[in-house]
Write an enzyme that holds these catalytic residues in place. Structure first.
Site, mmCIF file in Angstrom:
data_model
loop_
_atom_site.group_PDB
_atom_site.id
_atom_site.type_symbol
_atom_site.label_atom_id
_atom_site.label_comp_id
_atom_site.label_asym_id
_atom_site.label_seq_id
_atom_site.Cartn_x
_atom_site.Cartn_y
_atom_site.Cartn_z
ATOM 1 N N TYR A 16 0.824 -1.214 0.000
ATOM 2 C CA TYR A 16 0.000 0.000 0.000
ATOM 3 C C TYR A 16 0.855 1.260 0.000
ATOM 4 O O TYR A 16 0.452 2.292 -0.513
ATOM 5 C CB TYR A 16 -0.896 0.038 1.246
ATOM 6 N N ASP B 136 -6.071 -6.883 4.658
ATOM 7 C CA ASP B 136 -7.237 -6.276 3.999
ATOM 8 C C ASP B 136 -8.187 -7.381 3.559
ATOM 9 O O ASP B 136 -9.394 -7.329 3.811
ATOM 10 C CB ASP B 136 -6.760 -5.455 2.790
ATOM 11 N N LYS C 211 3.326 -15.384 2.843
ATOM 12 C CA LYS C 211 3.473 -16.204 1.631
ATOM 13 C C LYS C 211 4.963 -16.501 1.486
ATOM 14 O O LYS C 211 5.603 -16.176 0.482
ATOM 15 C CB LYS C 211 2.894 -15.441 0.431
ATOM 16 N N ASP D 103 -2.957 -18.373 1.325
ATOM 17 C CA ASP D 103 -4.011 -19.123 0.620
ATOM 18 C C ASP D 103 -4.637 -20.151 1.557
ATOM 19 O O ASP D 103 -5.864 -20.316 1.607
ATOM 20 C CB ASP D 103 -3.469 -19.779 -0.666
ATOM 21 N N ASP E 137 -11.828 -8.923 5.668
ATOM 22 C CA ASP E 137 -13.148 -8.938 5.021
ATOM 23 C C ASP E 137 -13.742 -10.340 5.090
ATOM 24 O O ASP E 137 -14.927 -10.519 5.353
ATOM 25 C CB ASP E 137 -13.036 -8.533 3.537
#
Ligand code: IPM
Ligand code: MG
Length: 358
Positions: free
Chosen positions: A142, A247, A191, A223, A251
């Site tokens: 970001y 982020d 990751k 994942d 959600d």
């Protein structure tokens, strides 16, 4: 005690949910003998309309001078035509960066009374659900270097994911401290099988873990974490992860509870300063109709009392009041079932005020 709060009502349903939240804070003030002073400032679409920019300098200054910031929501279709860098959502990134809000706490809990709203099979969430996603908020992709460039294959664009040891260490500490106050279980999500930045992340989290021998730490690839959140959500207590993974996973976690209108969040800087806001957005389709659920913002104010002001009993009082209103059977439209008559935004606020004072 006196507390100065910068209010950012913002766009859509933001002003309505902030209004109800101030009513509840004032009730807390009355009951416990505190004074909450509010300074309203502009950010988001309304700031674009009035000042020509989504985050006026004055807003940042007043936020910095305040003890905490309470934000409703920003954005809406009226500003959809603007280029990415001028959209109302950029105000959020600007506030996070300029106020140094590096630690984003996003609890995803299932209220017993709303268990039916959870889209998962009941046996997967029996006994409730209580997860906190600790998202790094001022680093990573970001805030990394980004550009649009010419290449021999035509135009290309890039965004750099970069983390320093310092950035990982400080967010890891927030997460371990949080785990210590809860079930002492921490899952770090990365990751590391692919990304160098994730390998550094994992190494630093392991180093910090040495200071928290009581916390059970595990590492998931992102994942797998996304899958496990819907497969077996109860295995999680605290999740710590990068800006972009947080982020996405926050959600997902909020949707697992089925009641996004109920979920608060906190974004903390070093020291006790913080910005508090509901997880939901500006819901322009229902703005001004007295339909919005103010509970997420009211619960965000409870987080503010707890984390920034250290008013633990007062924070509990707000959370208990919300719980009581739910237990008494009141629902706003977003959480009401077909056979239930919903209450409006104002009435919901009034009921919570009464429960606080009662
Ligand atoms: C969030 C939002 C923001 C983010 C957007 C609006 C910039 O999705 O707070 O999760 O990506 O951080
Ligand atoms: Mg998001």
């Amino acid at each position: 005690m006196k507390y100065n709060i910068a209010l950012i009502p913002g766009d859509g349903i933001g002003p309505e949910v902030i209004r109800e939240t101030c009513k509840v804070l004032d009730a807390i003030g009355e009951k416990y003998g505190h004074e909450f002073n509010y300074t309203e400032v502009l950010a988001g679409g309304c700031a674009i309309d009035e000042k020509g920019e989504c985050l006026p300098e004055e807003t940042v200054r007043i936020c910095k001078e305040s003890d905490a910031v309470l934000l409703g929501a920003v954005g809406g279709p009226a500003w959809d035509h603007l280029p990415g860098s001028e959209r109302p959502e950029m105000a959020l990134l600007g506030l996070r960066g300029q106020l140094g809000l590096f630690a984003n706490l996003r609890p995803a809990m299932l209220f017993d009374e709303l268990a039916d709203a959870c889209p998962l099979k009941p046996e997967l969430v029996s006994g409730g659900l209580d997860i906190v996603v600790v998202r790094e908020l001022t680093g990573g992709i970001y805030f990394g270097k980004k550009d649009i460039i010419e290449t021999e294959n035509g135009v290309a664009a890039y965004d750099v994911e970069q983390y320093s040891e310092m950035e990982v260490r400080r967010i890891a500490r927030v997460a371990f401290d949080m785990a210590m106050k809860r079930q002492k279980k921490l899952t770090s999500v990365d990751k590391a099988n692919v990304l160098e930045s994730s390998r550094l992340w994992r190494r630093v989290v392991e180093e910090v873990a040495a200071d928290y021998p009581e916390v059970e730490l595990n590492h998931f690839y992102v994942d797998n974490a996304a899958m496990q959140l819907v497969r077996q959500p109860k295995q999680f207590d605290v999740i710590v992860t990068s800006n972009i993974f947080g982020d996405i996973l926050s959600d997902e976690a909020s949707q697992v509870t089925g009641s996004i209108g109920m979920l608060p969040s906190a974004s903390l800087a070093t020291g006790n300063f913080g910005m508090y806001e509901p997880v939901h957005g500006s819901a322009p389709d229902i703005a001004g109709l007295d339909l919005a659920n103010p509970m997420a913002t009211i619960l965000s104010a409870a987080m503010m009392l707890r984390y920034t002001f250290g008013l633990l009993a007062e924070a509990d009082a707000i959370e208990n009041a919300v719980q009581k209103v739910l237990a008494d059977g009141y629902r706003t439209a977003d959480i009401a079932k077909e056979d239930e008559t919903p209450v409006g935004t104002k009435k919901c606020g009034d009921l919570i005020v009464a429960a606080v004072l009662g």
